[in-house]
Write a protein that holds these residues in place. Structure first.
Motif, PDB file in Angstrom:
ATOM      1  N   ALA A  66      -3.963   0.879  44.355  1.00 38.39           N
ATOM      2  CA  ALA A  66      -5.308   0.368  44.605  1.00 38.39           C
ATOM      3  C   ALA A  66      -5.483   0.136  46.102  1.00 38.39           C
ATOM      4  CB  ALA A  66      -5.531  -0.934  43.835  1.00 38.39           C
ATOM      5  N   GLU A  67      -6.685   0.333  46.557  1.00 34.90           N
ATOM      6  CA  GLU A  67      -7.036   0.032  47.939  1.00 34.90           C
ATOM      7  C   GLU A  67      -6.869  -1.474  48.139  1.00 34.90           C
ATOM      8  OE1 GLU A  67     -10.744   1.504  50.664  1.00 34.90           O
ATOM      9  OE2 GLU A  67     -11.248   0.642  48.734  1.00 34.90           O
ATOM     10  N   ALA A  68      -6.232  -2.031  49.092  1.00 33.07           N
ATOM     11  CA  ALA A  68      -5.734  -1.434  50.307  1.00 33.07           C
ATOM     12  C   ALA A  68      -4.253  -1.753  50.520  1.00 33.07           C
ATOM     13  CB  ALA A  68      -6.527  -1.937  51.513  1.00 33.07           C
ATOM     14  N   LYS A  69      -3.778  -2.923  50.030  1.00 27.31           N
ATOM     15  CA  LYS A  69      -2.435  -3.350  50.434  1.00 27.31           C
ATOM     16  C   LYS A  69      -1.321  -2.480  49.871  1.00 27.31           C
ATOM     17  CE  LYS A  69      -2.794  -7.761  49.488  1.00 27.31           C
ATOM     18  NZ  LYS A  69      -2.457  -9.170  49.387  1.00 27.31           N
ATOM     19  N   GLY A  70      -1.548  -1.734  48.805  1.00 36.45           N
ATOM     20  CA  GLY A  70      -0.515  -0.857  48.268  1.00 36.45           C
ATOM     21  C   GLY A  70      -0.399   0.470  48.990  1.00 36.45           C
ATOM     22  N   ILE A  71      -1.355   0.776  49.860  1.00 35.59           N
ATOM     23  CA  ILE A  71      -1.381   2.089  50.508  1.00 35.59           C
ATOM     24  C   ILE A  71      -0.140   2.375  51.355  1.00 35.59           C
ATOM     25  CG2 ILE A  71      -2.631   3.551  52.163  1.00 35.59           C
ATOM     26  CD1 ILE A  71      -5.240   2.344  51.049  1.00 35.59           C
ATOM     27  N   PRO A  72       0.315   1.473  52.218  1.00 40.81           N
ATOM     28  CA  PRO A  72       1.507   1.811  53.011  1.00 40.81           C
ATOM     29  C   PRO A  72       2.735   2.088  52.140  1.00 40.81           C
ATOM     30  CG  PRO A  72       0.506  -0.228  53.808  1.00 40.81           C
ATOM     31  CD  PRO A  72      -0.232   0.173  52.570  1.00 40.81           C
ATOM     32  N   LEU A  73       2.886   1.338  51.057  1.00 37.96           N
ATOM     33  CA  LEU A  73       4.023   1.553  50.157  1.00 37.96           C
ATOM     34  C   LEU A  73       3.905   2.897  49.456  1.00 37.96           C
ATOM     35  CD1 LEU A  73       6.627   0.477  48.873  1.00 37.96           C
ATOM     36  CD2 LEU A  73       5.184  -0.653  47.154  1.00 37.96           C
ATOM     37  N   ALA A  74       2.718   3.234  48.974  1.00 39.25           N
ATOM     38  CA  ALA A  74       2.519   4.536  48.317  1.00 39.25           C
ATOM     39  C   ALA A  74       2.761   5.676  49.296  1.00 39.25           C
ATOM     40  CB  ALA A  74       1.118   4.621  47.726  1.00 39.25           C
ATOM     41  N   GLN A  75       2.326   5.519  50.528  1.00 41.16           N
ATOM     42  CA  GLN A  75       2.543   6.537  51.557  1.00 41.16           C
ATOM     43  C   GLN A  75       4.040   6.774  51.776  1.00 41.16           C
ATOM     44  OE1 GLN A  75       0.599   8.576  53.542  1.00 41.16           O
ATOM     45  NE2 GLN A  75       2.445   9.308  54.535  1.00 41.16           N
ATOM     46  N   GLU A  76       4.779   5.691  51.983  1.00 49.35           N
ATOM     47  CA  GLU A  76       6.213   5.831  52.262  1.00 49.35           C
ATOM     48  C   GLU A  76       6.970   6.336  51.035  1.00 49.35           C
ATOM     49  OE1 GLU A  76       9.859   5.759  54.375  1.00 49.35           O
ATOM     50  OE2 GLU A  76       7.765   5.989  54.952  1.00 49.35           O
ATOM     51  N   LEU A  77       6.632   5.841  49.863  1.00 47.84           N
ATOM     52  CA  LEU A  77       7.293   6.323  48.643  1.00 47.84           C
ATOM     53  C   LEU A  77       7.015   7.806  48.417  1.00 47.84           C
ATOM     54  CD1 LEU A  77       6.849   3.408  46.086  1.00 47.84           C
ATOM     55  CD2 LEU A  77       9.015   4.424  46.808  1.00 47.84           C
ATOM     56  N   SER A  78       5.777   8.222  48.604  1.00 46.69           N
ATOM     57  CA  SER A  78       5.467   9.640  48.390  1.00 46.69           C
ATOM     58  C   SER A  78       6.237  10.502  49.384  1.00 46.69           C
ATOM     59  CB  SER A  78       3.966   9.903  48.464  1.00 46.69           C
ATOM     60  OG  SER A  78       3.468   9.682  49.755  1.00 46.69           O
ATOM     61  N   ARG A  79       6.389  10.026  50.612  1.00 50.51           N
ATOM     62  CA  ARG A  79       7.139  10.768  51.622  1.00 50.51           C
ATOM     63  C   ARG A  79       8.608  10.920  51.233  1.00 50.51           C
ATOM     64  NH1 ARG A  79      10.520  10.308  55.637  1.00 50.51           N
ATOM     65  NH2 ARG A  79      10.782   8.065  55.428  1.00 50.51           N
ATOM     66  N   ILE A  80       9.254   9.816  50.864  1.00 53.75           N
ATOM     67  CA  ILE A  80      10.689   9.886  50.567  1.00 53.75           C
ATOM     68  C   ILE A  80      10.980  10.497  49.196  1.00 53.75           C
ATOM     69  CG2 ILE A  80      11.272   8.022  52.164  1.00 53.75           C
ATOM     70  CD1 ILE A  80      11.638   6.149  49.784  1.00 53.75           C
ATOM     71  N   MET A  81       9.960  10.545  48.334  1.00 52.48           N
ATOM     72  CA  MET A  81      10.131  11.172  47.025  1.00 52.48           C
ATOM     73  C   MET A  81       9.746  12.651  47.047  1.00 52.48           C
ATOM     74  SD  MET A  81       8.760   8.052  44.613  1.00 52.48           S
ATOM     75  CE  MET A  81       9.258   8.700  43.017  1.00 52.48           C
ATOM     76  N   GLY A  82       9.310  13.145  48.207  1.00 54.49           N
ATOM     77  CA  GLY A  82       8.967  14.553  48.348  1.00 54.49           C
ATOM     78  C   GLY A  82       7.655  14.942  47.703  1.00 54.49           C
ATOM     79  N   MET A  83       6.758  13.982  47.523  1.00 53.07           N
ATOM     80  CA  MET A  83       5.450  14.265  46.937  1.00 53.07           C
ATOM     81  C   MET A  83       4.485  14.677  48.048  1.00 53.07           C
ATOM     82  SD  MET A  83       5.032  11.176  44.249  1.00 53.07           S
ATOM     83  CE  MET A  83       6.098  11.042  42.821  1.00 53.07           C
ATOM     84  N   LYS A  84       3.642  15.622  47.752  1.00 50.63           N
ATOM     85  CA  LYS A  84       2.707  16.105  48.769  1.00 50.63           C
ATOM     86  C   LYS A  84       1.438  15.265  48.846  1.00 50.63           C
ATOM     87  CE  LYS A  84       4.502  20.690  48.814  1.00 50.63           C
ATOM     88  NZ  LYS A  84       4.282  22.092  48.908  1.00 50.63           N
ATOM     89  N   ARG A  85       1.212  14.425  47.859  1.00 51.40           N
ATOM     90  CA  ARG A  85       0.032  13.564  47.892  1.00 51.40           C
ATOM     91  C   ARG A  85       0.206  12.386  46.940  1.00 51.40           C
ATOM     92  NH1 ARG A  85      -5.376  15.470  46.904  1.00 51.40           N
ATOM     93  NH2 ARG A  85      -5.735  13.271  46.722  1.00 51.40           N
ATOM     94  N   TYR A  86      -0.643  11.398  47.136  1.00 51.21           N
ATOM     95  CA  TYR A  86      -0.769  10.258  46.237  1.00 51.21           C
ATOM     96  C   TYR A  86      -2.245   9.932  46.148  1.00 51.21           C
ATOM     97  CZ  TYR A  86      -1.113   7.513  50.554  1.00 51.21           C
ATOM     98  OH  TYR A  86      -1.491   7.020  51.777  1.00 51.21           O
ATOM     99  N   PHE A  87      -2.611   9.063  45.215  1.00 51.59           N
ATOM    100  CA  PHE A  87      -4.013   8.737  44.998  1.00 51.59           C
ATOM    101  C   PHE A  87      -4.260   7.252  45.260  1.00 51.59           C
ATOM    102  CE2 PHE A  87      -2.953  12.294  42.241  1.00 51.59           C
ATOM    103  CZ  PHE A  87      -3.866  13.236  42.701  1.00 51.59           C
ATOM    104  N   VAL A  88      -5.459   6.968  45.768  1.00 47.69           N
ATOM    105  CA  VAL A  88      -5.869   5.590  46.025  1.00 47.69           C
ATOM    106  C   VAL A  88      -7.148   5.316  45.243  1.00 47.69           C
ATOM    107  CG1 VAL A  88      -6.624   3.929  47.776  1.00 47.69           C
ATOM    108  CG2 VAL A  88      -4.869   5.642  48.352  1.00 47.69           C
ATOM    109  N   ALA A  89      -7.077   4.345  44.344  1.00 42.45           N
ATOM    110  CA  ALA A  89      -8.285   3.896  43.639  1.00 42.45           C
ATOM    111  C   ALA A  89      -9.060   3.031  44.618  1.00 42.45           C
ATOM    112  CB  ALA A  89      -7.911   3.113  42.386  1.00 42.45           C
ATOM    113  N   ARG A  90     -10.276   3.447  44.924  1.00 42.56           N
ATOM    114  CA  ARG A  90     -11.092   2.771  45.922  1.00 42.56           C
ATOM    115  C   ARG A  90     -11.807   1.569  45.308  1.00 42.56           C
ATOM    116  NH1 ARG A  90     -11.860   6.064  50.480  1.00 42.56           N
ATOM    117  NH2 ARG A  90     -12.527   4.066  51.329  1.00 42.56           N
ATOM    118  N   LYS A  91     -12.186   0.596  46.158  1.00 40.57           N
ATOM    119  CA  LYS A  91     -12.854  -0.624  45.695  1.00 40.57           C
ATOM    120  C   LYS A  91     -14.371  -0.516  45.702  1.00 40.57           C
ATOM    121  CE  LYS A  91      -9.127  -3.820  46.686  1.00 40.57           C
ATOM    122  NZ  LYS A  91      -8.684  -4.964  47.486  1.00 40.57           N
TER     123      LYS A  91
END
Length: 181
Positions: free
Chosen positions: A58-83
């Protein structure tokens, strides 16, 4: 002001204890801008996560964690549910949520094009802190409406009674502090 000392993923932070209602105070945990904590927490959390195709936060505080997790997990994208519904969103999926920290109803929405990418995929729901679980529940609803499968629900911290849940993955417990009369 009082502080709570948090030790998570080899990092220590002194969190201010903030009163959020007449009866409750919480330790204010904000990962926005804390690159060191995000990198360490993501590395530790990754060890506990099931396999998935994408992450959703969810926007916004989870975004940095999702970004870093997607990077280290080799994912090319992640999704953010906007407010809020954005002009670019065509036929968005929308659900309501009441957050412990904002103390009011909010919406979470996902663009239909993103929902199409979620269909028939395993989705990990990611957040910084799970408290009441309402944000996670709203994200689960969005995943199901989009035709995806919830592979797991994870956060850096489980706050208060959320730490007793068996359906979430987290690194550390975060206490809540009842306000004395």
């Amino acid at each position: 002001m009082s502080f709570f000392t948090l030790h998570v993923a080899g990092v220590t932070r002194h969190l201010p204890v903030i009163q959020i209602s007449d009866t409750l105070s919480i330790a204010s945990f904000v990962i926005l801008g804390d690159a060191e904590l995000v990198v360490h927490a993501a590395a530790e959390l990754k060890k506990k996560l099931p396999e998935a195709d994408y992450l959703l936060t969810a926007e916004a505080k989870g975004i940095p964690l999702a970004q870093e997790l997607s990077r280290i997990m080799g994912m090319k994208r992640y999704f953010v549910a906007r407010k809020s519904i954005k002009p670019y969103m065509a036929e968005p999926f929308v659900t309501e949520v009441r957050s412990m920290t904002t103390q009011k109803k909010q919406i979470l929405c996902l663009d239909r094009a993103e929902a199409g990418l979620i269909r028939d995929r395993r989705i990990l729901i990611i957040d910084d802190v799970i408290s009441t679980g309402e944000s996670i529940q709203a994200l689960e609803l969005l995943v199901r409406e989009a035709g995806g499968q919830v592979a797991g629900k994870a956060a850096i911290l489980a706050e208060g009674q959320a730490a007793e849940r068996s359906d979430i993955i987290y690194l550390e417990k975060l206490p809540v502090f009842p306000v004395a009369d």
